[in-house]
Design a protein around this motif. Structure first.
Motif, PDB file in Angstrom:
ATOM      1  N   MET A 142      23.080   8.380  10.409  1.00 53.52           N
ATOM      2  CA  MET A 142      22.899   8.035   9.003  1.00 53.52           C
ATOM      3  C   MET A 142      24.131   7.328   8.439  1.00 53.52           C
ATOM      4  O   MET A 142      24.015   6.356   7.687  1.00 53.52           O
ATOM      5  N   VAL A 143      25.308   7.799   8.809  1.00 53.56           N
ATOM      6  CA  VAL A 143      26.544   7.158   8.344  1.00 53.56           C
ATOM      7  C   VAL A 143      26.607   5.715   8.835  1.00 53.56           C
ATOM      8  O   VAL A 143      26.899   4.786   8.065  1.00 53.56           O
ATOM      9  N   ASP A 144      26.306   5.504  10.103  1.00 52.26           N
ATOM     10  CA  ASP A 144      26.370   4.160  10.686  1.00 52.26           C
ATOM     11  C   ASP A 144      25.324   3.228  10.086  1.00 52.26           C
ATOM     12  O   ASP A 144      25.557   2.022   9.956  1.00 52.26           O
ATOM     13  N   THR A 145      24.173   3.783   9.722  1.00 51.82           N
ATOM     14  CA  THR A 145      23.067   2.955   9.223  1.00 51.82           C
ATOM     15  C   THR A 145      23.241   2.574   7.762  1.00 51.82           C
ATOM     16  O   THR A 145      23.009   1.416   7.385  1.00 51.82           O
ATOM     17  N   TRP A 146      23.643   3.519   6.947  1.00 52.41           N
ATOM     18  CA  TRP A 146      23.496   3.321   5.504  1.00 52.41           C
ATOM     19  C   TRP A 146      24.762   2.889   4.775  1.00 52.41           C
ATOM     20  O   TRP A 146      24.681   2.434   3.636  1.00 52.41           O
ATOM     21  N   LEU A 147      25.914   3.017   5.381  1.00 53.65           N
ATOM     22  CA  LEU A 147      27.134   2.566   4.717  1.00 53.65           C
ATOM     23  C   LEU A 147      27.489   1.157   5.165  1.00 53.65           C
ATOM     24  O   LEU A 147      27.436   0.835   6.350  1.00 53.65           O
ATOM     25  N   GLY A 148      27.878   0.333   4.212  1.00 54.01           N
ATOM     26  CA  GLY A 148      28.213  -1.051   4.487  1.00 54.01           C
ATOM     27  C   GLY A 148      29.644  -1.210   4.980  1.00 54.01           C
ATOM     28  O   GLY A 148      30.404  -0.238   5.094  1.00 54.01           O
ATOM     29  N   PRO A 149      30.048  -2.438   5.241  1.00 52.09           N
ATOM     30  CA  PRO A 149      31.368  -2.704   5.845  1.00 52.09           C
ATOM     31  C   PRO A 149      32.541  -2.341   4.954  1.00 52.09           C
ATOM     32  O   PRO A 149      33.663  -2.182   5.456  1.00 52.09           O
ATOM     33  N   ASP A 150      32.332  -2.205   3.657  1.00 49.18           N
ATOM     34  CA  ASP A 150      33.439  -1.872   2.761  1.00 49.18           C
ATOM     35  C   ASP A 150      33.656  -0.367   2.614  1.00 49.18           C
ATOM     36  O   ASP A 150      34.574   0.062   1.902  1.00 49.18           O
ATOM     37  N   ALA A 151      32.828   0.439   3.244  1.00 46.53           N
ATOM     38  CA  ALA A 151      32.978   1.894   3.131  1.00 46.53           C
ATOM     39  C   ALA A 151      34.238   2.353   3.859  1.00 46.53           C
ATOM     40  O   ALA A 151      34.445   2.020   5.024  1.00 46.53           O
ATOM     41  N   ASP A 152      35.059   3.129   3.169  1.00 51.10           N
ATOM     42  CA  ASP A 152      36.274   3.636   3.801  1.00 51.10           C
ATOM     43  C   ASP A 152      36.004   5.017   4.410  1.00 51.10           C
ATOM     44  O   ASP A 152      34.884   5.535   4.365  1.00 51.10           O
ATOM     45  N   GLU A 153      37.040   5.609   4.984  1.00 49.37           N
ATOM     46  CA  GLU A 153      36.874   6.902   5.649  1.00 49.37           C
ATOM     47  C   GLU A 153      36.485   7.995   4.656  1.00 49.37           C
ATOM     48  O   GLU A 153      35.776   8.940   5.019  1.00 49.37           O
ATOM     49  N   ALA A 154      36.945   7.878   3.424  1.00 48.06           N
ATOM     50  CA  ALA A 154      36.572   8.874   2.414  1.00 48.06           C
ATOM     51  C   ALA A 154      35.076   8.827   2.132  1.00 48.06           C
ATOM     52  O   ALA A 154      34.423   9.873   1.986  1.00 48.06           O
ATOM     53  N   ALA A 155      34.515   7.616   2.050  1.00 49.09           N
ATOM     54  CA  ALA A 155      33.077   7.479   1.823  1.00 49.09           C
ATOM     55  C   ALA A 155      32.289   8.034   3.002  1.00 49.09           C
ATOM     56  O   ALA A 155      31.278   8.730   2.827  1.00 49.09           O
ATOM     57  N   LYS A 156      32.745   7.745   4.208  1.00 46.30           N
ATOM     58  CA  LYS A 156      32.062   8.253   5.391  1.00 46.30           C
ATOM     59  C   LYS A 156      32.106   9.777   5.436  1.00 46.30           C
ATOM     60  O   LYS A 156      31.105  10.432   5.760  1.00 46.30           O
ATOM     61  N   ALA A 157      33.258  10.343   5.099  1.00 44.01           N
ATOM     62  CA  ALA A 157      33.384  11.798   5.098  1.00 44.01           C
ATOM     63  C   ALA A 157      32.461  12.424   4.062  1.00 44.01           C
ATOM     64  O   ALA A 157      31.867  13.481   4.306  1.00 44.01           O
ATOM     65  N   LYS A 158      32.322  11.770   2.932  1.00 41.28           N
ATOM     66  CA  LYS A 158      31.454  12.314   1.882  1.00 41.28           C
ATOM     67  C   LYS A 158      29.995  12.276   2.305  1.00 41.28           C
ATOM     68  O   LYS A 158      29.243  13.247   2.089  1.00 41.28           O
ATOM     69  N   VAL A 159      29.556  11.183   2.924  1.00 46.16           N
ATOM     70  CA  VAL A 159      28.179  11.115   3.403  1.00 46.16           C
ATOM     71  C   VAL A 159      27.948  12.159   4.493  1.00 46.16           C
ATOM     72  O   VAL A 159      26.892  12.820   4.526  1.00 46.16           O
ATOM     73  N   ARG A 160      28.922  12.336   5.387  1.00 41.36           N
ATOM     74  CA  ARG A 160      28.784  13.370   6.420  1.00 41.36           C
ATOM     75  C   ARG A 160      28.568  14.748   5.782  1.00 41.36           C
ATOM     76  O   ARG A 160      27.710  15.518   6.207  1.00 41.36           O
ATOM     77  N   LEU A 161      29.347  15.039   4.763  1.00 46.51           N
ATOM     78  CA  LEU A 161      29.255  16.335   4.096  1.00 46.51           C
ATOM     79  C   LEU A 161      27.898  16.521   3.428  1.00 46.51           C
ATOM     80  O   LEU A 161      27.239  17.555   3.589  1.00 46.51           O
ATOM     81  N   MET A 162      27.467  15.512   2.688  1.00 47.29           N
ATOM     82  CA  MET A 162      26.217  15.626   1.932  1.00 47.29           C
ATOM     83  C   MET A 162      25.000  15.626   2.852  1.00 47.29           C
ATOM     84  O   MET A 162      24.044  16.388   2.642  1.00 47.29           O
ATOM     85  N   GLN A 163      25.000  14.756   3.868  1.00 47.39           N
ATOM     86  CA  GLN A 163      23.853  14.689   4.763  1.00 47.39           C
ATOM     87  C   GLN A 163      23.739  15.966   5.594  1.00 47.39           C
ATOM     88  O   GLN A 163      22.639  16.492   5.790  1.00 47.39           O
ATOM     89  N   ARG A 164      24.841  16.474   6.091  1.00 47.34           N
ATOM     90  CA  ARG A 164      24.812  17.720   6.860  1.00 47.34           C
ATOM     91  C   ARG A 164      24.279  18.862   5.996  1.00 47.34           C
ATOM     92  O   ARG A 164      23.460  19.674   6.440  1.00 47.34           O
ATOM     93  N   ASN A 165      24.738  18.921   4.755  1.00 46.83           N
ATOM     94  CA  ASN A 165      24.254  19.950   3.835  1.00 46.83           C
ATOM     95  C   ASN A 165      22.744  19.832   3.629  1.00 46.83           C
ATOM     96  O   ASN A 165      22.025  20.845   3.626  1.00 46.83           O
ATOM     97  N   ALA A 166      22.248  18.593   3.470  1.00 47.68           N
ATOM     98  CA  ALA A 166      20.813  18.395   3.266  1.00 47.68           C
ATOM     99  C   ALA A 166      20.017  18.889   4.467  1.00 47.68           C
ATOM    100  O   ALA A 166      18.976  19.556   4.312  1.00 47.68           O
ATOM    101  N   TYR A 167      20.466  18.564   5.664  1.00 47.43           N
ATOM    102  CA  TYR A 167      19.768  19.047   6.857  1.00 47.43           C
ATOM    103  C   TYR A 167      19.699  20.576   6.857  1.00 47.43           C
ATOM    104  O   TYR A 167      18.646  21.173   7.127  1.00 47.43           O
ATOM    105  N   GLU A 168      20.826  21.217   6.572  1.00 43.56           N
ATOM    106  CA  GLU A 168      20.869  22.671   6.626  1.00 43.56           C
ATOM    107  C   GLU A 168      19.981  23.305   5.563  1.00 43.56           C
ATOM    108  O   GLU A 168      19.282  24.295   5.832  1.00 43.56           O
ATOM    109  N   VAL A 169      19.990  22.749   4.360  1.00 41.64           N
ATOM    110  CA  VAL A 169      19.136  23.277   3.292  1.00 41.64           C
ATOM    111  C   VAL A 169      17.664  23.094   3.647  1.00 41.64           C
ATOM    112  O   VAL A 169      16.837  23.997   3.467  1.00 41.64           O
ATOM    113  N   GLN A 170      17.329  21.919   4.182  1.00 40.02           N
ATOM    114  CA  GLN A 170      15.922  21.616   4.467  1.00 40.02           C
ATOM    115  C   GLN A 170      15.392  22.334   5.701  1.00 40.02           C
ATOM    116  O   GLN A 170      14.179  22.528   5.835  1.00 40.02           O
TER     117      GLN A 170
END
Length: 253
Positions: A142-170
């Motif tokens: 999901m990180v590789d697919t949905w974040l564009g070339p301007d995304a920094d490591e902070a943005a990637k870390a945030k998506v990792r956190l939110m997406q992982r949380n969504a999987y666990e909740v669902q």
């Protein structure tokens, strides 16, 4: 049920609706700026995201949004939505046009778009990884697919956190209850609508953004030449400025 939400500031109401790979935290980069610009800002977690658990009975995302506005005493609101949240924003504006002052959609999704073979394959890969317990690999997909070339490591870390949380909740409930779909015609969404697409987004979503702007009666399309699918995370300050500029224009009118 009340979906988890936060409220800050005073002034015209603005509701922020998140992508399905994120939760309400995706708006951290715009939250303070919108509040400081003179708006009453609300952000929420849809069911199965962030701090809102999955449903245990039939429900509708659109009904949830209306109940949230009612609870907060908001009669009229500007909706800002990203991806899935953009789709929900447009649908709500069509269902309750009298309650929506404006729309700002960032790479919106669609309930009627016929997905390409590539998008179907992506979804199947994600499901396979999740169902086999390979959540870390699914998150990276999901990180590789949905974040564009301007995304920094902070943005990637945030998506990792939110997406992982969504999987666990669902994955927590024994039975999945999917939302009830409410049939709407986007031509009934008469509010001024600014639709942004990302040049580096998946082709399906680039087409959806253009098509959504075309079908909305007061829709305008703009392409962000630097953006992928989640511009609010890729260039937070720039997106905050874009949102505030559009809100200033529509509330002045």
């Amino acid at each position: 049920m009340t979906i988890t939400h936060e409220v800050a500031g005073t002034g015209p109401a603005v509701l922020l609706l998140h992508s399905s790979v994120c939760d309400r935290r995706m708006w951290d980069g715009q939250w303070d700026a919108l509040r400081d610009a003179g708006y009453r800002v609300v952000r929420c977690d849809f069911r199965g995201f962030g701090e809102t658990p999955c449903a245990d009975a039939p429900y509708s995302n659109l009904t949830d949004l209306e109940e949230l506005l009612d609870e907060l005493g908001i009669d009229r609101v500007s909706l800002i939505g990203a991806s899935f949240g953009g789709n929900m924003a447009a649908q709500f504006a069509a269902l309750r046009p009298e309650r929506v002052h404006s729309l700002t959609l960032l790479c919106p999704g669609s309930s009627t778009h016929e997905p390409s073979a590539e998008l179907v394959e992506l979804g199947e890969r994600e499901v396979d990884l999740v169902e086999s317990g390979r959540l870390d690999e699914a998150v990276e997909l999901m990180v590789d697919t949905w974040l564009g070339p301007d995304a920094d490591e902070a943005a990637k870390a945030k998506v990792r956190l939110m997406q992982r949380n969504a999987y666990e909740v669902q994955l927590a409930p024994e039975e999945e209850i999917r939302p009830t779909e409410i049939e709407v015609d986007l031509r009934n969404a008469v509010a001024p609508a600014l639709v942004f697409g990302g040049r580096h987004d998946v082709d399906d979503f680039r087409r959806i953004a253009v098509d959504t702007a075309a079908v909305l009666p007061a829709g305008e399309y703009r392409e962000l030449p630097w953006a992928g699918h989640l511009p609010a995370l890729e260039r937070p300050a720039e997106v905050a400025d874009l949102l505030i500029a559009h809100l200033a224009e529509v509330w002045k009118a």
